[in-house]
Design a protein around this motif. Structure first.
Motif, PDB file in Angstrom:
ATOM      1  N   SER A  47     -51.318  89.001 -69.007  1.00  0.00           N
ATOM      2  CA  SER A  47     -52.181  87.889 -68.613  1.00  0.00           C
ATOM      3  C   SER A  47     -52.656  87.201 -69.889  1.00  0.00           C
ATOM      4  CB  SER A  47     -53.390  88.400 -67.821  1.00  0.00           C
ATOM      5  OG  SER A  47     -54.187  89.223 -68.662  1.00  0.00           O
ATOM      6  N   LEU A  48     -53.182  85.999 -69.742  1.00  0.00           N
ATOM      7  CA  LEU A  48     -53.744  85.317 -70.910  1.00  0.00           C
ATOM      8  C   LEU A  48     -54.921  86.114 -71.468  1.00  0.00           C
ATOM      9  CD1 LEU A  48     -53.498  82.817 -72.707  1.00  0.00           C
ATOM     10  CD2 LEU A  48     -55.158  81.683 -71.216  1.00  0.00           C
ATOM     11  N   GLU A  49     -55.704  86.724 -70.585  1.00  0.00           N
ATOM     12  CA  GLU A  49     -56.827  87.555 -71.023  1.00  0.00           C
ATOM     13  C   GLU A  49     -56.338  88.681 -71.934  1.00  0.00           C
ATOM     14  OE1 GLU A  49     -58.210  85.443 -67.353  1.00  0.00           O
ATOM     15  OE2 GLU A  49     -56.327  86.399 -67.957  1.00  0.00           O
ATOM     16  N   GLU A  50     -55.266  89.350 -71.539  1.00  0.00           N
ATOM     17  CA  GLU A  50     -54.737  90.453 -72.347  1.00  0.00           C
ATOM     18  C   GLU A  50     -54.185  89.940 -73.682  1.00  0.00           C
ATOM     19  OE1 GLU A  50     -52.032  94.488 -72.030  1.00  0.00           O
ATOM     20  OE2 GLU A  50     -51.403  92.752 -70.839  1.00  0.00           O
ATOM     21  N   LYS A  73     -70.440 102.586 -78.932  1.00  0.00           N
ATOM     22  CA  LYS A  73     -71.344 101.507 -78.526  1.00  0.00           C
ATOM     23  C   LYS A  73     -70.532 100.411 -77.860  1.00  0.00           C
ATOM     24  CE  LYS A  73     -74.303 102.080 -82.578  1.00  0.00           C
ATOM     25  NZ  LYS A  73     -74.712 101.507 -83.843  1.00  0.00           N
ATOM     26  N   THR A  74     -71.233  99.573 -77.081  1.00  0.00           N
ATOM     27  CA  THR A  74     -70.576  98.400 -76.526  1.00  0.00           C
ATOM     28  C   THR A  74     -71.233  97.156 -77.098  1.00  0.00           C
ATOM     29  OG1 THR A  74     -72.058  98.358 -74.622  1.00  0.00           O
ATOM     30  CG2 THR A  74     -69.953  99.496 -74.346  1.00  0.00           C
ATOM     31  N   LEU A  75     -70.446  96.112 -77.208  1.00  0.00           N
ATOM     32  CA  LEU A  75     -70.946  94.824 -77.676  1.00  0.00           C
ATOM     33  C   LEU A  75     -70.312  93.747 -76.798  1.00  0.00           C
ATOM     34  CD1 LEU A  75     -72.558  93.290 -79.929  1.00  0.00           C
ATOM     35  CD2 LEU A  75     -70.374  93.085 -81.122  1.00  0.00           C
ATOM     36  N   GLU A  76     -71.151  92.874 -76.249  1.00  0.00           N
ATOM     37  CA  GLU A  76     -70.649  91.754 -75.455  1.00  0.00           C
ATOM     38  C   GLU A  76     -70.626  90.508 -76.311  1.00  0.00           C
ATOM     39  OE1 GLU A  76     -71.728  91.070 -71.367  1.00  0.00           O
ATOM     40  OE2 GLU A  76     -72.634  93.080 -71.264  1.00  0.00           O
ATOM     41  N   VAL A  77     -69.537  89.752 -76.217  1.00  0.00           N
ATOM     42  CA  VAL A  77     -69.390  88.513 -76.975  1.00  0.00           C
ATOM     43  C   VAL A  77     -68.990  87.408 -76.001  1.00  0.00           C
ATOM     44  CG1 VAL A  77     -68.052  87.334 -78.768  1.00  0.00           C
ATOM     45  CG2 VAL A  77     -68.784  89.702 -79.125  1.00  0.00           C
ATOM     46  N   GLU A  78     -69.735  86.313 -76.028  1.00  0.00           N
ATOM     47  CA  GLU A  78     -69.401  85.136 -75.224  1.00  0.00           C
ATOM     48  C   GLU A  78     -69.102  83.990 -76.165  1.00  0.00           C
ATOM     49  OE1 GLU A  78     -71.937  84.174 -71.946  1.00  0.00           O
ATOM     50  OE2 GLU A  78     -72.357  86.287 -71.517  1.00  0.00           O
ATOM     51  N   SER A  79     -68.028  83.279 -75.888  1.00  0.00           N
ATOM     52  CA  SER A  79     -67.601  82.176 -76.745  1.00  0.00           C
ATOM     53  C   SER A  79     -67.245  80.981 -75.883  1.00  0.00           C
ATOM     54  CB  SER A  79     -66.378  82.593 -77.573  1.00  0.00           C
ATOM     55  OG  SER A  79     -66.626  83.805 -78.256  1.00  0.00           O
ATOM     56  N   ILE A 106     -67.015  97.420 -85.437  1.00  0.00           N
ATOM     57  CA  ILE A 106     -65.554  97.453 -85.371  1.00  0.00           C
ATOM     58  C   ILE A 106     -65.172  98.026 -84.004  1.00  0.00           C
ATOM     59  CG2 ILE A 106     -65.404  99.716 -86.571  1.00  0.00           C
ATOM     60  CD1 ILE A 106     -62.837  97.030 -87.200  1.00  0.00           C
ATOM     61  N   PRO A 107     -64.429  97.264 -83.203  1.00  0.00           N
ATOM     62  CA  PRO A 107     -64.077  97.774 -81.878  1.00  0.00           C
ATOM     63  C   PRO A 107     -62.815  98.628 -81.899  1.00  0.00           C
ATOM     64  CG  PRO A 107     -63.389  95.497 -82.070  1.00  0.00           C
ATOM     65  CD  PRO A 107     -64.040  95.859 -83.372  1.00  0.00           C
ATOM     66  N   ARG A 108     -62.801  99.617 -81.041  1.00  0.00           N
ATOM     67  CA  ARG A 108     -61.576 100.363 -80.771  1.00  0.00           C
ATOM     68  C   ARG A 108     -60.761  99.596 -79.735  1.00  0.00           C
ATOM     69  NH1 ARG A 108     -59.537 105.485 -81.170  1.00  0.00           N
ATOM     70  NH2 ARG A 108     -58.029 106.025 -79.563  1.00  0.00           N
ATOM     71  N   GLU A 109     -61.511  98.889 -78.868  1.00  0.00           N
ATOM     72  CA  GLU A 109     -60.871  98.118 -77.806  1.00  0.00           C
ATOM     73  C   GLU A 109     -61.734  96.897 -77.497  1.00  0.00           C
ATOM     74  OE1 GLU A 109     -59.520  98.651 -73.115  1.00  0.00           O
ATOM     75  OE2 GLU A 109     -60.531 100.304 -74.131  1.00  0.00           O
ATOM     76  N   VAL A 110     -61.078  95.771 -77.235  1.00  0.00           N
ATOM     77  CA  VAL A 110     -61.751  94.565 -76.765  1.00  0.00           C
ATOM     78  C   VAL A 110     -61.163  94.234 -75.398  1.00  0.00           C
ATOM     79  CG1 VAL A 110     -62.016  92.064 -77.094  1.00  0.00           C
ATOM     80  CG2 VAL A 110     -62.258  93.609 -79.053  1.00  0.00           C
ATOM     81  N   LYS A 111     -62.037  93.974 -74.445  1.00  0.00           N
ATOM     82  CA  LYS A 111     -61.605  93.612 -73.093  1.00  0.00           C
ATOM     83  C   LYS A 111     -62.172  92.234 -72.763  1.00  0.00           C
ATOM     84  CE  LYS A 111     -59.900  94.714 -68.978  1.00  0.00           C
ATOM     85  NZ  LYS A 111     -58.474  94.559 -68.844  1.00  0.00           N
ATOM     86  N   VAL A 112     -61.308  91.322 -72.365  1.00  0.00           N
ATOM     87  CA  VAL A 112     -61.752  89.998 -71.923  1.00  0.00           C
ATOM     88  C   VAL A 112     -62.090  90.112 -70.443  1.00  0.00           C
ATOM     89  CG1 VAL A 112     -61.052  87.612 -71.487  1.00  0.00           C
ATOM     90  CG2 VAL A 112     -60.478  88.706 -73.666  1.00  0.00           C
ATOM     91  N   LEU A 113     -63.345  89.869 -70.105  1.00  0.00           N
ATOM     92  CA  LEU A 113     -63.810  89.976 -68.726  1.00  0.00           C
ATOM     93  C   LEU A 113     -63.442  88.735 -67.926  1.00  0.00           C
ATOM     94  CD1 LEU A 113     -67.333  91.401 -69.563  1.00  0.00           C
ATOM     95  CD2 LEU A 113     -65.306  92.687 -68.877  1.00  0.00           C
ATOM     96  N   ASN A 114     -63.484  87.572 -68.590  1.00  0.00           N
ATOM     97  CA  ASN A 114     -63.236  86.327 -67.870  1.00  0.00           C
ATOM     98  C   ASN A 114     -62.903  85.208 -68.844  1.00  0.00           C
ATOM     99  OD1 ASN A 114     -64.375  83.617 -66.899  1.00  0.00           O
ATOM    100  ND2 ASN A 114     -64.226  84.766 -65.009  1.00  0.00           N
ATOM    101  N   ILE A 115     -61.890  84.415 -68.508  1.00  0.00           N
ATOM    102  CA  ILE A 115     -61.632  83.145 -69.203  1.00  0.00           C
ATOM    103  C   ILE A 115     -61.830  82.042 -68.181  1.00  0.00           C
ATOM    104  CG2 ILE A 115     -59.956  81.641 -70.352  1.00  0.00           C
ATOM    105  CD1 ILE A 115     -58.588  84.088 -71.505  1.00  0.00           C
ATOM    106  N   ASP A 116     -62.808  81.193 -68.427  1.00  0.00           N
ATOM    107  CA  ASP A 116     -63.056  80.030 -67.576  1.00  0.00           C
ATOM    108  C   ASP A 116     -62.200  78.899 -68.138  1.00  0.00           C
ATOM    109  OD1 ASP A 116     -64.016  77.631 -66.504  1.00  0.00           O
ATOM    110  OD2 ASP A 116     -66.099  78.322 -66.462  1.00  0.00           O
ATOM    111  N   ARG A 117     -61.096  78.599 -67.439  1.00  0.00           N
ATOM    112  CA  ARG A 117     -60.128  77.598 -67.921  1.00  0.00           C
ATOM    113  C   ARG A 117     -60.578  76.168 -67.645  1.00  0.00           C
ATOM    114  NH1 ARG A 117     -57.179  82.112 -66.828  1.00  0.00           N
ATOM    115  NH2 ARG A 117     -55.180  82.464 -67.840  1.00  0.00           N
ATOM    116  N   VAL A 118     -61.697  76.000 -66.913  1.00  0.00           N
ATOM    117  CA  VAL A 118     -62.223  74.666 -66.627  1.00  0.00           C
ATOM    118  C   VAL A 118     -63.267  74.282 -67.679  1.00  0.00           C
ATOM    119  CG1 VAL A 118     -63.483  73.254 -64.961  1.00  0.00           C
ATOM    120  CG2 VAL A 118     -61.766  74.896 -64.158  1.00  0.00           C
ATOM    121  N   ASN A 119     -64.225  75.193 -67.914  1.00  0.00           N
ATOM    122  CA  ASN A 119     -65.304  74.924 -68.881  1.00  0.00           C
ATOM    123  C   ASN A 119     -65.021  75.525 -70.259  1.00  0.00           C
ATOM    124  OD1 ASN A 119     -67.059  73.578 -66.953  1.00  0.00           O
ATOM    125  ND2 ASN A 119     -67.212  75.604 -65.998  1.00  0.00           N
TER     126      ASN A 119
END
Length: 166
Positions: A47-50, A73-79, A106-119
């Motif tokens: 997927s584009l998210e992956e 630890k977890t870290l949330e990032v919104e862009s 430093i992340p071991r893994e990054v997961k994209v929860l959502n890509i809003d392709r409109v906004n």
């Protein structure tokens, strides 16, 4: 400057090898392509998210062996951006900021929860810990994200080409 490194070999301490052995291997869907004074990350996914996730992990994988990172630890990032390219730029830049200036995360893994392709907004979360040279091998510092030759192919098998300044 290292070149054509699908699997860069960093010298690991016994402690780093032990951390790697504790967790399952990371499924890497990225590679490094030759580029002068910079490194080009080619990532892909189902997927584009992956593909975005893998691009971020490709950036961090150039800086250290991410398999030595403990998911403590977890870290949330919104862009956000104006299109998919600027969204990718800000996504990578925001993650780099959290590593270099903000939390040394430093992340071991990054997961994209959502890509809003409109906004053109992206929500992501990472699992990792504070970067520490005694725990994590030092790769090459990533100084900045660039728009140079950036390509995003949002198709059946999405893929990304992104150049980072090292």
């Amino acid at each position: 400057l290292p070149s054509a490194m699908d699997d860069r070999q960093l010298d690991l301490t016994p402690e780093q090898e032990a951390t790697k052995a504790k967790y399952p291997p990371i499924n890497k869907k990225y590679e490094y392509l030759d580029h002068t004074a910079d490194v080009q990350i080619h990532s892909w996914g189902d997927s584009l998210e992956e593909a975005y996730e893998q691009c971020a992990m490709g950036m961090f994988g150039y800086m250290t062996d991410t398999e030595t990172v403990k998911p403590l630890k977890t870290l949330e990032v919104e862009s956000e951006g104006e299109d998919l390219e600027s969204l990718l730029f800000h996504f990578l830049d925001d993650w780099l900021y959290n590593f270099s200036a903000e939390h040394f995360f430093i992340p071991r893994e990054v997961k994209v929860l959502n890509i809003d392709r409109v906004n053109f907004k992206i929500r992501s979360i990472g699992w990792g810990e504070k970067f520490c040279l005694s725990k994590h091998p030092q790769g090459t510092e990533v100084k900045a994200i660039t728009y140079s030759a950036m390509q995003i192919h949002d198709k059946e098998k999405p893929e990304i080409f992104a150049i980072v300044d090292i």
